[in-house]
Design an enzyme around this catalytic site. Structure first.
Site, mmCIF file in Angstrom:
data_model
loop_
_atom_site.group_PDB
_atom_site.id
_atom_site.type_symbol
_atom_site.label_atom_id
_atom_site.label_comp_id
_atom_site.label_asym_id
_atom_site.label_seq_id
_atom_site.Cartn_x
_atom_site.Cartn_y
_atom_site.Cartn_z
ATOM 1 N N GLY A 138 -2.156 17.679 -1.338
ATOM 2 C CA GLY A 138 -2.850 18.209 -0.159
ATOM 3 C C GLY A 138 -3.398 17.117 0.729
ATOM 4 C CB ALA A 139 -5.696 15.472 2.140
ATOM 5 C CG HIS B 122 1.804 14.872 2.368
ATOM 6 N ND1 HIS B 122 0.566 14.535 2.867
ATOM 7 C CD2 HIS B 122 1.807 14.453 1.075
ATOM 8 C CE1 HIS B 122 -0.151 13.956 1.921
ATOM 9 N NE2 HIS B 122 0.578 13.883 0.818
ATOM 10 N N GLY C 60 8.145 10.725 -1.937
ATOM 11 C CA GLY C 60 8.062 9.662 -0.930
ATOM 12 C C GLY C 60 8.249 8.273 -1.522
ATOM 13 C CD GLN D 264 4.124 9.760 -7.554
ATOM 14 O OE1 GLN D 264 2.989 9.763 -7.997
ATOM 15 N NE2 GLN D 264 4.438 10.352 -6.411
HETATM 16 P P1 AMP Z 1 0.265 12.725 -2.610
HETATM 17 O O1 AMP Z 1 -0.246 13.953 -1.940
HETATM 18 O O2 AMP Z 1 -0.412 11.470 -2.190
HETATM 19 O O3 AMP Z 1 0.370 12.895 -4.111
HETATM 20 O O4 AMP Z 1 1.769 12.536 -2.108
HETATM 21 C C1 AMP Z 1 2.700 13.588 -2.205
HETATM 22 C C2 AMP Z 1 4.053 13.046 -1.850
HETATM 23 O O5 AMP Z 1 4.031 12.529 -0.526
HETATM 24 C C3 AMP Z 1 4.503 11.887 -2.757
HETATM 25 O O6 AMP Z 1 5.882 12.036 -3.053
HETATM 26 C C4 AMP Z 1 4.230 10.676 -1.891
HETATM 27 O O7 AMP Z 1 5.062 9.579 -2.195
HETATM 28 C C5 AMP Z 1 4.551 11.221 -0.515
HETATM 29 N N1 AMP Z 1 3.902 10.426 0.539
HETATM 30 C C6 AMP Z 1 2.602 10.052 0.594
HETATM 31 N N2 AMP Z 1 2.379 9.283 1.684
HETATM 32 C C7 AMP Z 1 3.570 9.165 2.325
HETATM 33 C C8 AMP Z 1 4.004 8.470 3.501
HETATM 34 N N3 AMP Z 1 3.158 7.758 4.252
HETATM 35 N N4 AMP Z 1 5.303 8.571 3.852
HETATM 36 C C9 AMP Z 1 6.171 9.297 3.102
HETATM 37 N N5 AMP Z 1 5.829 9.961 1.978
HETATM 38 C C10 AMP Z 1 4.549 9.893 1.588
#
Ligand code: AMP
Length: 299
Positions: free
Chosen positions: A31-32, A37, A147, A153
């Site tokens: 989220g956020a 995302h 991402g 990860q």
């Molecule tokens: P998170 O909410 O931080 O757990 O991220 C969820 C997904 O979004 C993960 O697969 C992250 O790698 C991806 N993600 C987070 N930040 C970015 C970004 N700036 N560009 C592309 N993907 C992202």
């Protein structure tokens, strides 16, 4: 847009659609939501008939003392953004339905989880693998989208999918950056204006590293030394005195560096020369905020 909160109805949603020949992509998030995302949702939409996002702040991937309690939660805006993008469904489970009382089984992460993030956050990838596997069970989709921002990860998830024969294709999306170059992250909102300025040394140092490679530097030791010097910004000490004298906010490099390395892009093992695809990975703290970023280096 369908909002699913119960694992059984989430599973039914996917299986019913697959039974009519549709393909589905899942995009796990905490989220956020930001444009990073949303770019993954776009990839899911391009690849499959339907896309399901998940929003779940997974407690098992945070160590005690990390930011689980203050992690930003902006569900209303997140749902609005997902809906306007044409997301088909969102899975927003309660902690109690993902981790019911007595739940003690977990996934032992693959080797690529060792070192780097795995060293600084020892429980982290166990928590990530466990929740991602559970989300894949609740949403047995054809494709999962992750991402490259969380580079290690991504490799960990690909290895888990391979090692556990999970019937899902893992796709990845490139890092989406703000206009100033900072990689988008839900944690960027913790940064003050001055901290944000300081954090820009991270994307700048990665860009300069790519310039060094273009200009022919192939020694990984030298590349790492230059990367670290730019992140710790030795010149900034002089700038700080000048800025303070001029009443400007004091700018400098990161406050502490967990790691800044150039390693094999598949195994994350150390290398000496740039004679194979590599990746530069950085984790650093600016103020209280821990940021990660990376860039791949092709030769
Ligand atoms: P998170 O909410 O931080 O757990 O991220 C969820 C997904 O979004 C993960 O697969 C992250 O790698 C991806 N993600 C987070 N930040 C970015 C970004 N700036 N560009 C592309 N993907 C992202």
């Amino acid at each position: 847009m369908e909002i699913l909160s119960d694992p059984k109805s989430a599973r039914r949603y996917v299986i019913e659609r697959q039974s009519t020949g549709e393909t589905l992509a899942v995009v796990p998030t905490m989220g956020a939501l930001h444009d990073g995302h949303l770019s993954l949702v776009e990839i899911g939409k391009e690849k499959c008939d339907r896309v399901v996002a998940t929003i779940f702040v997974n407690p098992t991937q945070f160590a005690p003392g990390e930011d689980l309690d203050k992690y930003p939660r902006t569900l209303k805006q997140d749902l609005a953004r997902l809906e306007s993008l044409g997301t088909d469904a969102v899975f927003v489970p309660e902690v109690s339905s993902m981790y019911p009382d007595g739940c003690t089984t977990s996934v032992s992460p693959p080797r690529v989880a060792e070192g780097l993030e795995g060293s600084f956050r020892p429980e982290h990838f166990g928590g990530v693998c466990t929740i991602v596997l559970k989300l894949f069970q609740c949403l047995p989709c054809n494709v999962g989208v992750f991402g490259q921002k969380d580079y290690q990860q991504l490799l960990v998830i690909k290895a888990m999918v391979r090692d556990l024969n999970l019937p899902i294709e893992v796709l990845s999306g490139e890092i989406i950056r703000d206009q100033d170059g900072l990689a988008m992250s839900s944690r960027n909102r913790y940064l003050s204006a001055v901290e944000r300025e300081n954090a820009l040394c991270i994307p700048k140092a990665l860009r300069s590293l790519q310039d060094d490679v273009q200009s022919g530097v192939t020694s990984v030791e030298e590349l790492q030394e230059r990367l670290i010097a730019r992140l710790e910004d030795s010149e900034a000490v002089a700038h700080a005195a000048r800025d303070a004298a001029e009443g400007q906010p004091i700018q400098r490099g990161v406050d502490s560096l967990d790691y800044a390395v150039v390693v094999d892009s598949e195994t994350l093992e150390p290398i000496e020369k740039l004679n194979r695809p590599a990746v530069a990975l950085v984790a650093a703290r600016v103020g209280q905020t821990r940021l990660i970023d990376n860039c791949t280096i092709s030769v």
